[in-house]
Design an enzyme around this catalytic site. Sequence first.
Site, PDB file in Angstrom:
ATOM      1  N   HIS B 367       0.596  -1.211   0.050  1.00  0.00           N
ATOM      2  CA  HIS B 367      -0.108  -0.065   0.022  1.00  0.00           C
ATOM      3  C   HIS B 367       0.894   1.234  -0.101  1.00  0.00           C
ATOM      4  O   HIS B 367       0.495   2.228  -0.867  1.00  0.00           O
ATOM      5  CB  HIS B 367      -1.090   0.185   1.197  1.00  0.00           C
ATOM      6  CG  HIS B 367      -1.288   1.530   1.689  1.00  0.00           C
ATOM      7  ND1 HIS B 367      -2.193   1.971   0.763  1.00  0.00           N
ATOM      8  CD2 HIS B 367      -1.255   2.103   2.791  1.00  0.00           C
ATOM      9  CE1 HIS B 367      -2.750   3.298   1.384  1.00  0.00           C
ATOM     10  NE2 HIS B 367      -1.857   3.464   2.297  1.00  0.00           N
ATOM     11  N   PHE B 368       1.823   1.388   0.868  1.00  0.00           N
ATOM     12  CA  PHE B 368       2.506   2.462   0.917  1.00  0.00           C
ATOM     13  C   PHE B 368       3.533   2.882  -0.070  1.00  0.00           C
ATOM     14  O   PHE B 368       3.992   3.889  -0.481  1.00  0.00           O
ATOM     15  CB  PHE B 368       2.844   2.843   2.515  1.00  0.00           C
ATOM     16  CG  PHE B 368       4.201   2.023   3.160  1.00  0.00           C
ATOM     17  CD1 PHE B 368       5.279   2.238   2.741  1.00  0.00           C
ATOM     18  CD2 PHE B 368       3.843   1.232   3.937  1.00  0.00           C
ATOM     19  CE1 PHE B 368       6.630   1.740   3.022  1.00  0.00           C
ATOM     20  CE2 PHE B 368       4.841   0.522   4.528  1.00  0.00           C
ATOM     21  CZ  PHE B 368       6.240   0.508   4.078  1.00  0.00           C
ATOM     22  N   HIS B 369       4.105   1.522  -0.605  1.00  0.00           N
ATOM     23  CA  HIS B 369       5.120   1.848  -1.669  1.00  0.00           C
ATOM     24  C   HIS B 369       4.193   2.403  -2.920  1.00  0.00           C
ATOM     25  O   HIS B 369       4.792   3.219  -3.747  1.00  0.00           O
ATOM     26  CB  HIS B 369       5.777   0.662  -1.995  1.00  0.00           C
ATOM     27  CG  HIS B 369       7.048   0.539  -1.257  1.00  0.00           C
ATOM     28  ND1 HIS B 369       6.857  -0.114   0.127  1.00  0.00           N
ATOM     29  CD2 HIS B 369       8.088   0.635  -1.479  1.00  0.00           C
ATOM     30  CE1 HIS B 369       8.046  -0.095   0.562  1.00  0.00           C
ATOM     31  NE2 HIS B 369       9.001   0.266  -0.386  1.00  0.00           N
TER      32      HIS B 369
END
Lengths: 183, 541
Positions: B367-369
Site C-alpha cells: 500500500h504505502f509503496h
Amino acid sequence: MAPITNEQELQKTEFRWAMIVTGAVTVLFAVIGISSFVMALHPPSHVESIDPATVSQSKEFAESNLGTSVDPDGAVTVRIIATQFAFVPRCIPVPQGKPVTIRVTSPDVIHGFLIAGTNANTMVVPGYVAEVRTVFGTAGDHLMPCHEFCGLGHSEMWALVRVVPQAQWQTDADGKARCDISR
Amino acid sequence: MTYRADRLILAHFGVAFAAFALAILLGAWQMTVRSGLEPAFTSPEAYFASVTAHGTIMGYVMPTLFIMGFGYFVSVTTLDRPLPSLRLAWAGFWLVIVGVAMALPAVFSGKATVLYTFYPPLTGSVFYYLGLVLVVVGSWFWVGLMIWAMAGWKKDNPGKPVPLAMYGNVANAFLWLWTTVGVAVELLFQVIPASLGWTQTIDIGLARTLFAWTLHPIVYFWLLPAYIVFYTIAPRAAGGRLYSDMMGRLSFLLLVLYSLPVGMHHLFMDPEHGTGFKFLQMMLTVLVTVPTLLTIFTIGASMEIAGRLRGGKGLFGWIGALPWDRPMVLATCLSFVLLGFGGFGGIINMSYGMNAMIHNTSWVTAHFHLIYGGTVVIMYFAIAYEFWPKLVGREPLSLKPIRLQLWMWAIGMVVTTFPWHILGLEGQPRRVATFDYTNPMIAHWQNWTIVSMIGGYILLTSGLLFVWNLLTLYRGAEADRQMHYAVAVYPPHRVPSALNGFDLCNGLVLFLMLMAYGYPVAQFFFIKDYPALVHRVDLGN
C-alpha cells in the site's frame, strides 16, 4: 472550448460531482459503521497495564501458567510471553470452533503477531496486556510470526498454533493443553 | 521571471536525488535478501541497517529536501519576487545536510538499527536522533520562509488571490509544521534523553501515540507537491486549462484538515488505546478521500478540456487526443492509476475490522509503496523534468528516455507491489529479513517474493535512468527559462479569505487535533501505566 459554455454550468457539474463524493463517503461510513456496531468487529483494544519489569513474577504470566488452559467452566485462555526472540510457549494448541481468548505481553520491547490464515492479529507493547478473542475454524497448523521489528533476531521469532478438532482435544488434570513442534 | 534562486533549488534537488539513488539500491538489495536467492550476502545486521537507511532516506531525507526545493521554486516563480531571505534558506539547507551527515553514518555503522519508525524502547546512537532533529529544524526554516513570502506578497497585493500553486505550497508548509510536532516531542522528551543515558525507561504508549501523530500527515506532506502539480502544471502541459481554481484551494485546505487528526489508524492493533478514539480517527480517515475524489474530478475535467481542444471527440475520444508524448501528461496519468491501486489497499487498512487481516503484513508495504513510489515519486520525476530545464537553461536531448523511465517506474511498482498484496493476505509479515522456505507451510511464498524482487530491479533501473536523464540534460540545447503555470477556465478575481490564507484552517486543525488526540495523549498521564526499560542496540552484545 466545447465542454464549458459558462461558469454556472461548470459549477452545476461540480455540484453533481460533490453529490457523488458525498454518496461514496456515505457508503464507506455505512460499511464501517455496520461492521463495527452491528457485527461488533473491533480491533483488540483492551487497555490493561502490567509492569514489564515484573511480568515473569506476576501470577498470570508465571512460566507455569503460560500456554493453553481450560477453566472448569470450559473457557479457553492462552497466555503467551513475547520476548526477544521467541514466543513462550512456541507451540500453542487450541480447540477448533470454540471461543479462545489470547492474552499476551512483553517484558522487553515491542512485538506483535498474526496467525496466518486467520484474522487474529495484535501488537504486543511492553507495559500492556494485549487481548485477542477469536474462534479458529480450520483444523491444522498455522504459523504465528512476530510481525513487528524487535531486534536483530526478529526474523527467527515464530510460533505455531495447532488447531485441534474437538474430538481429539485433550487437557491434563490441571486443565492445561500442550503440543510440540516437530518438523 | 526576474528573480531566481536556481543554485539553492538545484542544491536541494541534487542531494535529494543522490540520496534517493542510494535508497533504491538498498531497496533492491533487501528484496534480494528476502527472496532467499543469495544467502551468502545475508546477515540480519546488514539487512536491518539497510531497512533503517532505506526508510530514513525515503521518509525523511529525500522528500524533505525535494519539497523544500520545490517550495522555493514555486514561491519565486509564482510571486515573481525574491525569497524573503536567501541566507536563511541556505542556513536551513545546511542544517539538513549536517543532520544527514550525522544520522546516516550512525545507521550504516549499525549503531541505529531501530528502523525509521524508532520503535522505543529500542534505542540507538544519539547521533541518529539528533541528526533527524536537525533535518526537521532545517525544514522549519523553509516553513517560515514560505509563510513569510506569502505574507509579504499579500501585503503588497491586498485583496488579490494568492497564486494557486503558492497557496498549495504554503498549505504544505503549515501541514508540515503541524505534522512534525508529534515526532519532535517524542524525540526531544523521550528518545533522546534515553539515548543520552539520562533516563532508563520510556513510556511506550505515549511514544507510539506521538509518532502516530506524525506518521499519517507526513504522507500528505510528501503528496502535496504532486497535487499542486496536478492542478497548476499538468492541465497546461496537456494543452488545456484548469477546470476550477477554487476546487484546488478547497482540496489543499481539506488535505491539511483531514490528514492530521487520523494517525491513530496506525494504532488500531495497539493495546494502549480503547476502541472509542480508534473509531473516531477511523471516521475522520474516511474524510481524507474527499479532497482526493475532488481532485480526480477536477483534473479529469481539465484533461478533457485539453483533449477536446486538441480535436478529441465523443465520450472517450478526448483521452486519445491528449499529448501522451509529454512526460508531465504521462506521469499524471500513471500517478492516478497507481493512486487508485494504492488507495484501494488503503481503504482496507483504515477499516479497523478488515485491517486485522493484513496489519503488519506485506500488504501494508505494498500500500504505502504504491502511494509513495507510485503516486508521489513519479510526480517528483515529472517535476524534476519540468523544473530542471528552467533551472539550468537546457532542453532535454530527447523525450524518449524520459517516457521510458516513467513507464518502467510504473511497471516496476506494479510488479513489486502486487505480489506483496497476495503475500500479505497469506500472512507474510513485513520487516523480516529471511524466510525459511524449506518449511512447506511457506515454501510457496518464495515465487511471489522473487517476482517482487524483479520489480525491485526494474525500479532500480528506472531510478538510475532518471539520474542519467537529468545528467544528459546539460548537453541539451538552450531552453526557455520562464516557468508558466496553468490558467483556470475562469480565473478567480477574488476568493474568500478562508481560501486565501490559513487562519481559519489552523484554527480548525487545532480544534480537530484537540478532539482527536487530547484524551489519547493525556491518558498516559493519569492512567496507571508502566514504562519500559531502554534496550540499547548500539553497545554491542
